[in-house]
Design a protein around this motif. Structure first.
Motif, short mmCIF file in Angstrom:
data_model
loop_
_atom_site.label_atom_id
_atom_site.label_comp_id
_atom_site.label_asym_id
_atom_site.label_seq_id
_atom_site.Cartn_x
_atom_site.Cartn_y
_atom_site.Cartn_z
N UNK A 1 0.84 -1.19 0.00
CA UNK A 1 0.00 0.00 0.00
C UNK A 1 0.87 1.23 0.00
N UNK A 2 0.23 2.34 0.22
CA UNK A 2 0.93 3.61 0.19
C UNK A 2 1.31 4.03 1.60
N UNK B 1 -9.00 0.43 -3.04
CA UNK B 1 -8.28 1.13 -4.10
C UNK B 1 -7.10 1.92 -3.58
N UNK C 1 -5.01 1.06 -0.36
CA UNK C 1 -4.71 0.41 0.91
C UNK C 1 -3.51 1.05 1.59
#
Lengths: 390, 434
Positions: free
Chosen positions: B65-66, B86, B88
């Motif tokens: 994820x980011x 979209x 995470x």
């Protein structure tokens, strides 16, 4: 069933061919310019004595030729190292130099969009074993352009640009101890216009030094590093100055979980102080920013099949504080970062890449801080590289 | 000939047992509002019942994820503190055994529950300013076995600040769990949950939001009757919040910004789940997951302008399947639908004043999401799918089918029926057992 083979290792390594790429180090949460405790060809840019471990190797990093390097726009570079008669020697082309990386941020200060920076860097390496491993690395780049346009939006301001940089890296490895020293011998950039003196600018690296050392104690590697640099910037008749001081100390434990898997945990303390850009006698005071952090990294590399290696890491600051003269103190927000990568093996040839950055959800590649948790097959890898052992 | 072998509900597939990801939970019809599953085993259960550290010791678990940027409208840095399909959030950690004990560390595992609570203020969404959600969270785990009892404890801590606009937030919780024979139980308590931000620049230097958590806890457990596993769960959360800005009240929630109410408000929420689930080994490669439960949520809001009671209940039925397709591939899928449901949202008229004008008392976004009156939940049928790529003890999990026809990633309730190879899997996780 727990299988754990604890082996007293130096740097963690799998029984595979060349492990050598920015992508690999990035997937494991390390700097693309080398690691103190993970064996990788990129370590030759951290400690030149590492060339002794990577002879008879050729490597290419895909990208475009430029003076910056980012996940979404990587810099093209490559090199070769030969191992002959107890000497290892070679050349690396196109690397983004320390001078390039630092002066990229000075563009706005000079009143122009960009500082003229040297390209086509050449790194020369030589190393050997004289009872202890030693190595030396000389980096040189020089460029000139009589029609350089510092302001992309103002084509009429065409100036004469000239820039060069020269760095030296000397390293040794003696038993469990490694140490190196780097010095920026030369670094300057100038762009001037006979017609418009106001857009002239000069950047001069007054000094840059870096020292680093590590000590391997069983499964642990204890390391320390310090870097200091000072730049003078002259633009539009005003003088400005930029200083940077960085140091880190830490320890990493690597463990061979099986004959195919390596894992590590790294904890360190980092401190960065920048002072700049203050204009002497002008209205712009030097702004001091101190950033202190305690980052933790956990990583894993697994020899999945005869043709595939997978790796991943998670890192986060356990504690951090940034103290900015202008805006006060803050925690460094959102520091949790997960990276992943893969290597495709074809005998002694390996294709490395970062995985998970292939899409931002709409088909564009993304950087390693902004992933969308997507395994994309259309952009399977970014920061791709090829390495071959011969 | 159909052969169904009913075994313990903690069925383990014959191949590498690395069941450990949000993607797996979602693909089998669970949601992430509760941290793990109440009736089947997954590594994510360690965040619900800390005793599960004993089941997942000696492992490294990563969720892609980011980093956590939260600028609304910035598609390059989406709001992933909400941890959506979209966008995470990145997190990961390890668990390691030592004799009869297990210890571990997990970083980046901010709580969906806390984010959900703070989203009713601009703390989470103020455009262009630092956010005051949980950040840089550290989870410490410790567990072990004493006799027949597996026990575990999980302590969480998060503390960040930013002087730019006097932002600060802190949170801490203690989670305790036990597993003994057929019984599992847990008690998770929020010890601290505070956040504030002064000088919210989007709405002026005097704008500020304040969040003060009161008592919050999760209690729950399950009992294996062999035929089924019955479970019960109760989550309670309460907080006081205050927003002082005149008068702009925008739409809060994952796609909006702003505060739900200009003034002081008290929130109390309770969620109860009771039900039964069963994992049935259809053969040595396939497990069938079935669950029926009753979920009731009551939310009380008290303000100076009136009160609101936002309540709902639903009875979801879930049928899922996990199949060991190949030595390197496991596939899974599920369908879920509400058999019964009702939302009953009651607002004081004074609280609804000004809707449709420039000066609503209550955020139009809340009123739109929780419309006054009674209704059943519409279009609740949801099908999810996922896969695991296995390389010995190393596994890559992900959701499948969450790509729109144009190549965009979508969430697990908005699929377009596409098996995309461009974006083969979303919500990807990596895990390794050693």
């Amino acid at each position: 069933m727990k299988k754990q083979l604890t082996v007293a290792l130096g740097l963690a390594v799998l029984a595979t061919p060349a492990l050598a790429s920015k992508a690999r180090l990035q997937a494991l949460g390390e700097s693309t310019n080398g690691s103190f405790f993970i064996q990788d060809n990129r370590n030759i840019f951290l400690n030149a004595a590492e060339v002794n471990k990577h002879g008879d190797l050729v490597t290419f990093e895909f990208g475009s030729s430029q003076t910056t390097d980012s996940d979404t726009s990587p810099n093209a570079e490559g090199g070769i190292l030969f191992n002959r008669n107890n000497l290892v020697y070679g050349v690396h082309l196109g690397r983004v130099t320390s001078f390039d990386a630092t002066t990229e941020q000075f563009g706005g200060i000079t009143g122009a969009e960009s500082v003229y920076r040297p390209t086509n860097a050449i790194d020369l390496f030589i190393g050997g074993d004289a009872g202890f491993k030693w190595g030396a690395n000389l980096t040189y780049a020089k460029s000139q352009d009589d029609t350089f346009t510092p302001d992309a939006g103002t084509a009429a301001n065409t100036v004469e640009g000239e820039s060069q940089t020269l760095d030296l890296n000397l390293g040794v490895e003696m038993g469990n101890i490694s140490a190196y020293v780097k010095a920026g011998i030369l670094g300057n950039s100038e762009h001037k216009s006979p017609e418009a003196a106001a857009i002239a600018a000069e950047v001069d690296r007054k000094s840059e030094y870096e020292v680093g050392a590590s000590y391997k104690l069983s499964d642990y590697t204890i390391f320390g590093q310090a870097n200091m640099s000072e730049y003078d910037v002259e633009a539009g008749g005003a003088d400005a100055n930029f200083e940077s001081t960085f140091y880190t100390i830490g320890a990493a434990r690597t463990e061979r979980l099986s004959d195919r898997t390596m894992a590590f945990v790294k904890l360190s303390y980092t401190h960065l102080k920048t002072e700049g850009i203050g204009v002497d006698g002008g209205s712009v005071d030097k702004n001091e920013v101190k950033t202190t952090a305690v980052p933790l990294s956990i990583g894993l590399e697994h020899d999945a099949t005869s043709w595939l290696i997978v790796r991943g890491s998670v890192s986060q600051n356990l504690w951090s504080n940034q103290d900015d003269d202008a805006t006060g103190e803050r925690t460094i927000a959102s520091s949790t970062n997960v990276n992943a990568g893969a290597s495709l093996k074809f005998g002694d040839l390996v294709i490395d890449g970062v995985v998970g950055t292939g899409t931002d959800g709409a088909g564009n590649i993304t950087d390693t801080q902004s992933e969308r948790g997507v395994l994309s097959l259309s952009n399977l890898m970014t920061r791709a590289s090829v390495t071959y052992n011969f | 000939m159909k052969k169904i072998i009913a075994i313990s509900t903690l069925a383990i597939l014959a191949s590498a047992n690395v069941h450990a990801s949000k993607a797996r939970l979602l693909a089998l019809g669970e949601n992430l509002e509760t941290a793990g599953s109440l009736y089947f085993s997954d590594n994510r259960n360690i965040f619900l019942n800390a005793a599960y550290v004993n089941e997942y010791k000696d492992g490294i678990y990563l969720e892609w994820g980011s980093e956590g940027q939260t600028d609304i409208g910035n598609t390059a840095r989406p709001n992933n503190k909400a941890d959506t399909d979209t966008a995470p959030q990145a997190e990961g950690g390890f668990l390691k055994s030592h004799n009869n004990y297990v210890y571990g560390l997990h970083i980046g595992g901010e709580s969906y529950i806390t984010h959900e609570a703070r989203q009713y203020l601009r703390l989470a969404y103020a455009e262009g300013t630092p956010k005051a959600h949980q950040d840089n969270q550290i989870d410490g785990f410790f567990g072990g076995e004493t006799g027949d009892v597996k026990w575990g404890a999980n302590v969480t801590y998060s503390n960040t600040k930013d002087d730019t606009n006097n932002m600060s937030q802190r949170s801490a919780s203690l989670r305790l769990g036990a597993i003994t024979g057929k019984f599992e139980g847990f008690a998770n308590i929020a010890l601290m949950n505070q956040a504030k931000m002064d000088n919210i620049t989007a709405t002026g230097p005097t704008a500020k939001d304040d969040f003060e958590g009161k008592l919050g806890f999760e209690l729950g457990g399950s009992y294996d009757l062999n035929a089924v596993k019955v479970f019960a769960y109760w989550r309670h959360a309460g907080w006081d919040q205050e927003s002082n800005t005149a008068p702009v009240i925008l739409t809060p929630g994952p796609t909006g910004t702003g505060s739900v109410y200009n003034g002081k408000a008290e929130f109390n929420t309770n969620r109860i789940r009771v039900g039964a689930g069963k994992v049935t080994a259809l053969n040595d490669k396939a497990n069938l997951f079935t669950k029926l439960e009753y979920v009731m949520t009551k939310r009380g809001v008290e303000t100076d302008d009136g009160d609101a009671d936002i309540d709902d209940y639903y009875v979801p039925l879930t049928v899922g399947l996990e199949y060991d397709a190949l030595s390197w591939l496991t596939v899974r899928g599920s369908v879920t639908q509400y058999l019964l449901s009702q939302a009953d949202n009651d607002y004081d008229n004074s609280l609804l004043a000004g809707q449709g004008t420039a000066n609503p008392v209550l955020s139009p976004g809340v009123v739109a999401n929780y419309r006054p009156g009674k209704r059943s939940f519409a279009t609740t049928t949801n099908v999810n799918a996922g896969l695991t790529l296995k390389f010995g003890e190393f596994a890559i999990d992900g959701l499948v089918g969450t790509t729109a026809g144009n190549g965009d990633v979508v969430n697990s309730t908005s699929e377009s029926g596409v098996l995309s190879l461009d974006n083969l899997a979303t919500r990807v996780a990596m895990s390794y057992r050693f």
